[in-house]
Design an enzyme around this catalytic site. Sequence first.
Site, PDB file in Angstrom:
ATOM      1  N   HIS A   1      19.407  -4.925  12.813  1.00  0.00           N
ATOM      2  CA  HIS A   1      18.759  -3.807  12.116  1.00  0.00           C
ATOM      3  C   HIS A   1      19.801  -3.021  11.334  1.00  0.00           C
ATOM      4  CE1 HIS A   1      15.899  -0.053  12.502  1.00  0.00           C
ATOM      5  NE2 HIS A   1      16.474  -0.127  11.314  1.00  0.00           N
TER       6      HIS A   1
ATOM      7  N   HIS B   1      20.396  -1.530   7.111  1.00  0.00           N
ATOM      8  CA  HIS B   1      19.973  -1.430   5.705  1.00  0.00           C
ATOM      9  C   HIS B   1      21.241  -1.550   4.875  1.00  0.00           C
ATOM     10  CE1 HIS B   1      15.970   0.015   6.970  1.00  0.00           C
ATOM     11  NE2 HIS B   1      16.675   0.473   7.996  1.00  0.00           N
TER      12      HIS B   1
ATOM     13  N   HIS C   1       9.551  -1.304  10.959  1.00  0.00           N
ATOM     14  CA  HIS C   1       9.940  -0.063  11.618  1.00  0.00           C
ATOM     15  C   HIS C   1       8.669   0.557  12.191  1.00  0.00           C
ATOM     16  CE1 HIS C   1      13.597  -0.538   9.355  1.00  0.00           C
ATOM     17  NE2 HIS C   1      14.080   0.645   9.664  1.00  0.00           N
TER      18      HIS C   1
ATOM     19  N   GLU D   1       9.685   5.204  15.349  1.00  0.00           N
ATOM     20  CA  GLU D   1      10.954   5.926  15.155  1.00  0.00           C
ATOM     21  C   GLU D   1      10.591   7.408  15.157  1.00  0.00           C
ATOM     22  OE1 GLU D   1      12.718   5.453  11.260  1.00  0.00           O
ATOM     23  OE2 GLU D   1      14.689   6.198  11.896  1.00  0.00           O
TER      24      GLU D   1
ATOM     25  N   ASP E   1      21.735   0.584  11.835  1.00  0.00           N
ATOM     26  CA  ASP E   1      20.777   1.160  10.880  1.00  0.00           C
ATOM     27  C   ASP E   1      21.412   1.457   9.517  1.00  0.00           C
ATOM     28  OD1 ASP E   1      18.202   1.855  10.205  1.00  0.00           O
ATOM     29  OD2 ASP E   1      18.133   3.717  11.350  1.00  0.00           O
ATOM     30  N   ASP E   2      22.061   2.623   9.387  1.00  0.00           N
ATOM     31  CA  ASP E   2      22.714   3.015   8.132  1.00  0.00           C
ATOM     32  C   ASP E   2      24.101   3.561   8.468  1.00  0.00           C
ATOM     33  OD1 ASP E   2      20.315   2.871   6.119  1.00  0.00           O
ATOM     34  OD2 ASP E   2      19.545   3.970   7.847  1.00  0.00           O
TER      35      ASP E   2
HETATM   36  N1  ADE Z   1      15.546   3.193   5.432  1.00  0.00           N
HETATM   37  C1  ADE Z   1      16.849   3.234   5.701  1.00  0.00           C
HETATM   38  N2  ADE Z   1      17.048   3.682   6.943  1.00  0.00           N
HETATM   39  C2  ADE Z   1      15.828   3.915   7.486  1.00  0.00           C
HETATM   40  C3  ADE Z   1      15.365   4.372   8.744  1.00  0.00           C
HETATM   41  N3  ADE Z   1      16.195   4.689   9.746  1.00  0.00           N
HETATM   42  N4  ADE Z   1      14.036   4.487   8.940  1.00  0.00           N
HETATM   43  C4  ADE Z   1      13.201   4.197   7.959  1.00  0.00           C
HETATM   44  N5  ADE Z   1      13.574   3.759   6.759  1.00  0.00           N
HETATM   45  C5  ADE Z   1      14.882   3.607   6.531  1.00  0.00           C
HETATM   46 ZN    ZN Z   2      16.107   1.201   9.815  1.00  0.00          ZN
END
Ligand code: ADE
Ligand code: ZN
Length: 331
Positions: free
Chosen positions: A14, A16, A194, A197, A275-276
């Site tokens: 997971h 991005h 997703h 969350e 994630d990011d």
């Molecule tokens: N796009 C990038 N990161 C995200 C996240 N944590 N949740 C939803 N969309 C995303």
């Molecule tokens: Zn994500």
Amino acid sequence: MRDFLKRLPKAELHLHIEGTLEPELMFTLANRNGVKLPYESIGAVRAAYEFDDLSSFLELYYSGMSVLKRAEDFHDLAMDYFRRAHAEGVVHVEMHFDPQAHLARGVELESVMEGLGLARREAEREFGMSTALIMAFLRDRPAEEAMRVLESAAPYWELLDAVGLDSAEVGHPPSKFAEVFQRAKMLGIPRVAHAGEEGPPEYIREALDLLDVCRIDHGVRCLEDPELVTRLREEEIVLTVCPLSNVRLKVVERMEDHPLPELVEAGLRVTLNSDDPAYFGGGMLANFQACHDAFGWSRETFIQLAGTAIESAFISERRRLELHRRLAECD
Ligand code: ADE
Ligand code: ZN
């Protein structure tokens, strides 16, 4: 422990790829492409990374990616990340990418695919790293647009390991994308989404029932619904949990409050992911380390979670065996 966590062969399910854009590269690409950034310095970019929730993050995330224009930029973005991930002991990366966020800026899918494709081959050659590609639909955009993107991606269907669903969750339930995911299924493309969350457990149920996903990205709010937990356990659905992301986006207040131990205790198939990483304070190693610091997990728990990621990765059976062997030898 840090040495052990670094050595552990980690598969990331997971991520991005646009969320790996570090401020340094943001400035390099802004200069290269003549894009004016709303920041004076690299320090100012980092200082701006204080989020109240998912939406406040997404605003900066979409504005940051304005520096990505050409295939070369996507290549540099991905290679920059693969290099860092490799140094942290990541052996496999599955990356979401957001075509609609690029199309809206006049950047064609072809440029994205060319750049990412080049980087994937380079990562394999240079680092022996395997990668997978997940084309994500923006759930806060119309489903018709997602369907058009899926159809226009026909030249690349073979290259997609899955389609996914991301962006602002609340108010945009999975049911909105039932037809799009049905079409992906017909095309033989696996599906992830997703859910849970910021959105309610009901969204996780919808993702399973209406999108027929094989994994849930995040999914942490499933604990509010004991019947759903039982279902996730019985159906062996994998949750791709992103602990540092959840803290930064205030899904939980502190790492110590994170429901990860409960999810593991409930017998769910959990994996750890970043994630990011450029926005949330670190990559895979930082996420593993944060779990160790907060929960005092043993080596066995980390081996179990790393094993679950290998089990559910989009890789050949040969590669899966190889990664399981490397995991067994890691101690
Ligand atoms: N796009 C990038 N990161 C995200 C996240 N944590 N949740 C939803 N969309 C995303
Ligand atoms: Zn994500």
